[in-house]
Design a protein around this motif. Structure first.
Motif, mmCIF file in Angstrom:
data_model
loop_
_atom_site.group_PDB
_atom_site.id
_atom_site.type_symbol
_atom_site.label_atom_id
_atom_site.label_comp_id
_atom_site.label_asym_id
_atom_site.label_seq_id
_atom_site.Cartn_x
_atom_site.Cartn_y
_atom_site.Cartn_z
ATOM 1 N N GLU A 17 -7.982 -2.992 2.289
ATOM 2 C CA GLU A 17 -9.118 -2.103 2.050
ATOM 3 C C GLU A 17 -8.648 -0.775 1.436
ATOM 4 O O GLU A 17 -9.228 -0.296 0.464
ATOM 5 C CB GLU A 17 -9.867 -1.841 3.353
ATOM 6 C CG GLU A 17 -11.096 -0.970 3.168
ATOM 7 C CD GLU A 17 -11.864 -0.756 4.458
ATOM 8 O OE1 GLU A 17 -12.928 -0.123 4.372
ATOM 9 O OE2 GLU A 17 -11.419 -1.208 5.530
ATOM 10 N N LYS A 18 -7.590 -0.198 1.993
ATOM 11 C CA LYS A 18 -7.051 1.055 1.450
ATOM 12 C C LYS A 18 -6.544 0.860 0.025
ATOM 13 O O LYS A 18 -6.728 1.731 -0.827
ATOM 14 C CB LYS A 18 -5.917 1.580 2.339
ATOM 15 C CG LYS A 18 -6.380 2.110 3.668
ATOM 16 C CD LYS A 18 -5.194 2.550 4.507
ATOM 17 C CE LYS A 18 -5.648 3.066 5.848
ATOM 18 N NZ LYS A 18 -4.538 3.580 6.659
ATOM 19 N N SER A 19 -5.904 -0.266 -0.229
ATOM 20 C CA SER A 19 -5.409 -0.556 -1.575
ATOM 21 C C SER A 19 -6.563 -0.675 -2.558
ATOM 22 O O SER A 19 -6.491 -0.167 -3.679
ATOM 23 C CB SER A 19 -4.595 -1.854 -1.590
ATOM 24 O OG SER A 19 -3.421 -1.704 -0.840
ATOM 25 N N TYR B 228 0.833 -1.202 0.000
ATOM 26 C CA TYR B 228 0.000 0.000 0.000
ATOM 27 C C TYR B 228 0.871 1.257 0.000
ATOM 28 O O TYR B 228 0.644 2.180 -0.784
ATOM 29 C CB TYR B 228 -0.945 0.003 1.206
ATOM 30 C CG TYR B 228 -1.690 1.308 1.320
ATOM 31 C CD1 TYR B 228 -2.719 1.622 0.441
ATOM 32 C CD2 TYR B 228 -1.341 2.244 2.281
ATOM 33 C CE1 TYR B 228 -3.387 2.837 0.521
ATOM 34 C CE2 TYR B 228 -2.007 3.464 2.373
ATOM 35 C CZ TYR B 228 -3.027 3.749 1.483
ATOM 36 O OH TYR B 228 -3.684 4.956 1.554
ATOM 37 N N TYR B 229 1.870 1.287 0.869
ATOM 38 C CA TYR B 229 2.730 2.462 0.941
ATOM 39 C C TYR B 229 3.536 2.672 -0.342
ATOM 40 O O TYR B 229 3.803 3.804 -0.729
ATOM 41 C CB TYR B 229 3.680 2.379 2.135
ATOM 42 C CG TYR B 229 3.089 2.897 3.416
ATOM 43 C CD1 TYR B 229 2.781 4.244 3.581
ATOM 44 C CD2 TYR B 229 2.838 2.042 4.484
ATOM 45 C CE1 TYR B 229 2.251 4.723 4.767
ATOM 46 C CE2 TYR B 229 2.313 2.512 5.676
ATOM 47 C CZ TYR B 229 2.014 3.850 5.809
ATOM 48 O OH TYR B 229 1.483 4.321 6.978
ATOM 49 N N PRO C 123 -6.810 -3.637 7.003
ATOM 50 C CA PRO C 123 -6.999 -2.231 6.608
ATOM 51 C C PRO C 123 -6.170 -1.836 5.378
ATOM 52 O O PRO C 123 -6.596 -0.992 4.589
ATOM 53 C CB PRO C 123 -6.547 -1.448 7.843
ATOM 54 C CG PRO C 123 -6.708 -2.387 8.987
ATOM 55 C CD PRO C 123 -6.456 -3.756 8.426
ATOM 56 N N TRP C 124 -4.994 -2.458 5.203
ATOM 57 C CA TRP C 124 -4.135 -2.126 4.063
ATOM 58 C C TRP C 124 -4.737 -2.636 2.754
ATOM 59 O O TRP C 124 -4.622 -1.983 1.726
ATOM 60 C CB TRP C 124 -2.730 -2.682 4.272
ATOM 61 C CG TRP C 124 -2.156 -2.214 5.561
ATOM 62 C CD1 TRP C 124 -1.922 -2.958 6.689
ATOM 63 C CD2 TRP C 124 -1.787 -0.869 5.894
ATOM 64 N NE1 TRP C 124 -1.428 -2.160 7.686
ATOM 65 C CE2 TRP C 124 -1.329 -0.871 7.222
ATOM 66 C CE3 TRP C 124 -1.794 0.337 5.195
ATOM 67 C CZ2 TRP C 124 -0.874 0.272 7.859
ATOM 68 C CZ3 TRP C 124 -1.348 1.475 5.836
ATOM 69 C CH2 TRP C 124 -0.900 1.442 7.156
ATOM 70 N N TYR D 155 -1.209 -1.468 -5.810
ATOM 71 C CA TYR D 155 -2.518 -1.663 -5.176
ATOM 72 C C TYR D 155 -3.148 -2.982 -5.632
ATOM 73 O O TYR D 155 -3.730 -3.714 -4.826
ATOM 74 C CB TYR D 155 -3.464 -0.508 -5.509
ATOM 75 C CG TYR D 155 -3.027 0.836 -4.991
ATOM 76 C CD1 TYR D 155 -2.535 1.002 -3.701
ATOM 77 C CD2 TYR D 155 -3.123 1.967 -5.793
ATOM 78 C CE1 TYR D 155 -2.149 2.245 -3.225
ATOM 79 C CE2 TYR D 155 -2.737 3.219 -5.328
ATOM 80 C CZ TYR D 155 -2.252 3.347 -4.043
ATOM 81 O OH TYR D 155 -1.878 4.586 -3.579
ATOM 82 N N ARG E 84 -9.561 0.681 -2.340
ATOM 83 C CA ARG E 84 -10.123 2.020 -2.590
ATOM 84 C C ARG E 84 -9.207 2.848 -3.480
ATOM 85 O O ARG E 84 -9.681 3.555 -4.373
ATOM 86 C CB ARG E 84 -10.363 2.746 -1.273
ATOM 87 C CG ARG E 84 -11.535 2.190 -0.511
ATOM 88 C CD ARG E 84 -11.811 2.990 0.731
ATOM 89 N NE ARG E 84 -12.925 2.408 1.457
ATOM 90 C CZ ARG E 84 -13.128 2.579 2.735
ATOM 91 N NH1 ARG E 84 -12.314 3.320 3.436
ATOM 92 N NH2 ARG E 84 -14.163 2.009 3.325
ATOM 93 N N SER E 85 -7.904 2.774 -3.241
ATOM 94 C CA SER E 85 -6.946 3.537 -4.044
ATOM 95 C C SER E 85 -6.906 3.028 -5.477
ATOM 96 O O SER E 85 -6.821 3.804 -6.420
ATOM 97 C CB SER E 85 -5.548 3.470 -3.426
ATOM 98 O OG SER E 85 -5.543 4.098 -2.169
ATOM 99 N N LEU F 235 1.196 4.357 -2.605
ATOM 100 C CA LEU F 235 0.998 5.726 -2.136
ATOM 101 C C LEU F 235 2.201 6.614 -2.471
ATOM 102 O O LEU F 235 2.037 7.754 -2.912
ATOM 103 C CB LEU F 235 0.759 5.693 -0.628
ATOM 104 C CG LEU F 235 -0.015 6.832 0.011
ATOM 105 C CD1 LEU F 235 -1.392 6.988 -0.607
ATOM 106 C CD2 LEU F 235 -0.120 6.596 1.512
ATOM 107 N N HIS G 163 -9.993 4.281 -7.218
ATOM 108 C CA HIS G 163 -9.863 5.716 -7.471
ATOM 109 C C HIS G 163 -8.899 5.974 -8.635
ATOM 110 O O HIS G 163 -9.210 6.751 -9.537
ATOM 111 C CB HIS G 163 -9.378 6.427 -6.210
ATOM 112 C CG HIS G 163 -9.131 7.883 -6.393
ATOM 113 N ND1 HIS G 163 -10.150 8.797 -6.544
ATOM 114 C CD2 HIS G 163 -7.974 8.591 -6.470
ATOM 115 C CE1 HIS G 163 -9.634 10.005 -6.710
ATOM 116 N NE2 HIS G 163 -8.312 9.896 -6.662
#
Length: 173
Positions: A158-160, A91-92, A155-156, A140, A162-163, A95, A166
């Motif tokens: 989930e964030k991935s 994820y990072y 959570p990572w 991602y 969504r990213s 980002l 997007h």
């Protein structure tokens, strides 16, 4: 505090390397992975503070150099094969790549350009940014694919997800 964290990480790695058959080796591996993740997060924090601004060549090189350091640190953390560390690392990485793309696209424009020259400059920036955006999307997607293959969700992931959604939406426009 940073030097202390590096020292502790080195201690854990040293113990783990000297005693691979140790019954607590799994816990040492977990701790080493988490420590390495914290080191990577610190490098990411330093990376975020660098802005691309005049002189563009110098600051772009500085930002790119830090980006490579950040990616290397997160890859190193992910190599421990601890699920939550690997997913956070991917994820990072995505980002950080997105941040670099945004830094390029939002960098100051040279003064004195005609409208046509400015348009061409904008196109050049978009050409430079597109492959970086693709790499971010790939980072991602690796997490999303990992979630499906390993049936994990954190959570990572989930964030991935969504990213990735997007970024995919932005590319389709």
């Amino acid at each position: 505090m940073w030097n202390r964290a590096l020292e502790k990480y080195t201690d854990v790695i040293s113990i783990r390397t000297r005693n691979p058959g140790n019954p607590v080796a799994g816990r040492l591996t977990y701790n080493a992975a988490k420590a390495r993740l914290h080191i990577a997060e610190e490098s990411y924090s330093r990376y975020q503070k660098v802005r691309i601004e005049p002189p563009l060549d110098r600051t772009t090189v500085a930002k790119r150099t830090l980006l490579q350091e950040v990616i290397g640190n997160f890859v190193a953390a992910g190599k421990y094969n601890i699920a939550e560390v690997s997913t956070a690392s991917n994820y990072y990485i995505g980002l950080a790549l997105e941040g670099f793309k945004d830094s390029i696209l939002n960098s100051p424009r040279p003064g004195g350009l005609t409208a046509k020259e400015l348009e061409e400059y904008e196109l050049l920036l978009q050409e430079k940014a597109y492959p970086i955006e693709e790499k971010a999307l790939k980072a991602y997607r690796v997490n999303v694919d990992r979630a499906i293959a390993l049936q994990i969700f954190d959570p990572w992931i989930e964030k991935s997800y969504r990213s990735e959604e997007h970024t995919s939406e932005l590319q389709s426009h």
